[in-house]
Design a protein around this motif. Structure first.
Motif, short mmCIF file in Angstrom:
data_model
loop_
_atom_site.label_atom_id
_atom_site.label_comp_id
_atom_site.label_asym_id
_atom_site.label_seq_id
_atom_site.Cartn_x
_atom_site.Cartn_y
_atom_site.Cartn_z
N ARG A 1 0.82 -1.21 0.00
CA ARG A 1 0.00 0.00 0.00
C ARG A 1 0.85 1.26 0.00
N SER A 2 0.45 2.23 -0.82
CA SER A 2 1.05 3.55 -0.74
C SER A 2 0.18 4.37 0.21
N LEU A 3 0.78 4.88 1.27
CA LEU A 3 -0.03 5.45 2.35
C LEU A 3 -0.38 6.92 2.16
N ASP A 4 0.45 7.66 1.50
CA ASP A 4 0.19 9.09 1.41
C ASP A 4 0.30 9.63 -0.01
N PHE A 5 0.21 8.73 -0.99
CA PHE A 5 0.19 9.18 -2.37
C PHE A 5 -0.49 8.11 -3.21
N GLN A 6 -0.88 8.50 -4.40
CA GLN A 6 -1.53 7.55 -5.30
C GLN A 6 -0.49 7.04 -6.30
N ALA A 7 -0.40 5.75 -6.37
CA ALA A 7 0.64 5.13 -7.20
C ALA A 7 0.00 4.42 -8.38
N THR A 8 0.17 4.96 -9.56
CA THR A 8 -0.36 4.28 -10.74
C THR A 8 0.49 3.07 -11.11
N THR A 9 1.73 3.10 -10.66
CA THR A 9 2.64 2.00 -10.96
C THR A 9 3.30 1.51 -9.69
N MET A 10 3.26 0.21 -9.50
CA MET A 10 3.98 -0.42 -8.40
C MET A 10 4.83 -1.55 -8.96
N PHE A 11 5.85 -1.90 -8.23
CA PHE A 11 6.79 -2.93 -8.69
C PHE A 11 6.94 -3.99 -7.60
N TRP A 12 7.13 -5.21 -8.05
CA TRP A 12 7.38 -6.31 -7.11
C TRP A 12 8.76 -6.89 -7.39
N TYR A 13 9.53 -7.01 -6.30
CA TYR A 13 10.88 -7.54 -6.39
C TYR A 13 11.00 -8.77 -5.49
N ARG A 14 12.01 -9.55 -5.81
CA ARG A 14 12.35 -10.70 -4.97
C ARG A 14 13.82 -10.58 -4.62
N GLN A 15 14.13 -10.79 -3.35
CA GLN A 15 15.52 -10.69 -2.91
C GLN A 15 15.93 -11.98 -2.24
N PHE A 16 16.92 -12.63 -2.82
CA PHE A 16 17.47 -13.84 -2.23
C PHE A 16 18.54 -13.45 -1.23
N PRO A 17 18.82 -14.33 -0.27
CA PRO A 17 19.84 -13.99 0.74
C PRO A 17 21.16 -13.60 0.11
N LYS A 18 21.69 -12.49 0.56
CA LYS A 18 22.98 -11.98 0.12
C LYS A 18 23.01 -11.70 -1.38
N GLN A 19 21.87 -11.46 -1.96
CA GLN A 19 21.82 -11.11 -3.37
C GLN A 19 21.01 -9.84 -3.56
N SER A 20 20.98 -9.40 -4.79
CA SER A 20 20.32 -8.14 -5.08
C SER A 20 18.82 -8.33 -5.27
N LEU A 21 18.15 -7.23 -5.50
CA LEU A 21 16.73 -7.28 -5.79
C LEU A 21 16.53 -7.61 -7.26
N MET A 22 15.68 -8.56 -7.53
CA MET A 22 15.35 -8.93 -8.89
C MET A 22 13.91 -8.52 -9.17
N LEU A 23 13.72 -7.70 -10.18
CA LEU A 23 12.38 -7.26 -10.53
C LEU A 23 11.57 -8.44 -11.04
N MET A 24 10.39 -8.63 -10.46
CA MET A 24 9.51 -9.70 -10.90
C MET A 24 8.49 -9.19 -11.91
N ALA A 25 7.86 -8.07 -11.56
CA ALA A 25 6.79 -7.57 -12.41
C ALA A 25 6.51 -6.11 -12.11
N THR A 26 5.92 -5.47 -13.09
CA THR A 26 5.44 -4.10 -12.96
C THR A 26 3.92 -4.14 -12.91
N SER A 27 3.37 -3.53 -11.90
CA SER A 27 1.93 -3.58 -11.67
C SER A 27 1.33 -2.21 -12.00
#
Lengths: 116, 113
Positions: A24-50
């Motif tokens: 949830r975006s608490l104080d603004f309206q977000a037309t676009t959100m992103f989902w990432y997955r982070q494995f231990p000791k690794q970087s964030l990998m973009l899964m999808a754009t919502s």
């Protein structure tokens, strides 16, 4: 600054069940959100754009039938991990783009999913 | 395809030492560049960003970064680190018409008091 929340912060589930994570975006309206997955000791990998009101755009290699994304309103996107398996255990992070802050994404605190 | 590489995976410094973390990206067009920090148990926070203009960008907590276009680099610096700077640092880039952020693998900084 803009605030993004995620719920739950930690979830443990049995193999074969489905888990829903909210962003949830608490104080603004977000037309676009992103989902990432982070494995231990690794970087964030973009899964999808919502995108609000339309289908999510998935990155190559991400199963759209397994990771269901719904962006039904300007402040809420959900990620459902269907038929979860132990290999889905990970840290899932969402971010939201504030249209008033060009190209800047604000990140949620993340959700740790453990599948037994 | 865009990619970001961070050369230092784990850095250990003593307090008051100077810091420089390397970041290189590959993308031929106009890019926006970011450094994020993740303190233990906390979410990602923006340290600084570069969109255009002065290639030397100043961020929060005394951090700065320099965009060198010819080297495709955006290194993060701080003249004197503190114990509270212990965290993981991520370089990220987005380019073209996309809002997608591509992250580097991160650098774990440990500052010894």
């Amino acid at each position: 600054g803009a605030v993004v929340s995620q719920h739950p912060s930690w979830v443990i589930c049995k193999s074969g069940t489905s888990v829903k994570i909210e962003c949830r975006s608490l104080d603004f309206q977000a037309t676009t959100m992103f989902w990432y997955r982070q494995f231990p000791k690794q970087s964030l990998m973009l899964m999808a754009t919502s995108n609000e009101g339309s289908k999510a755009t998935y990155e190559q290699g991400v199963e759209k039938d397994k990771f269901l994304i719904n962006h039904a309103s300007l402040t809420l996107s959900t990620l459902t991990v269907t038929s979860a398996h132990p290999e889905d255990s990970s840290f899932y992070i969402c971010s939201a783009r504030d249209p008033a802050s060009f190209s800047e994404q604000f990140f949620g605190p993340g959700t740790r999913l453990t599948v037994l | 395809a865009q990619s970001v590489s961070q050369h230092n995976h784990h850095v250990i410094l003593s307090e008051a030492a100077s810091l420089e973390l390397g970041c290189n990206y590959s993308y031929g067009g106009t890019v926006n560049l970011f450094w994020y920090v993740q303190y233990p148990g906390q979410h990602l926070q923006l340290l600084l960003k570069y969109f255009s203009g002065d290639p030397l960008v100043k961020g929060i907590k005394g951090f700065e970064a320099e965009f060198i276009k010819s080297k495709f680099s955006f290194n993060l610096r701080k003249p004197s680190v503190q114990w509270s700077d212990t965290a993981e640092y991520f370089c990220a880039v987005n380019g073209g018409a996309t809002n997608k952020l591509i992250f580097g693998t991160g650098t774990l900084l440990a500052v010894q008091p």
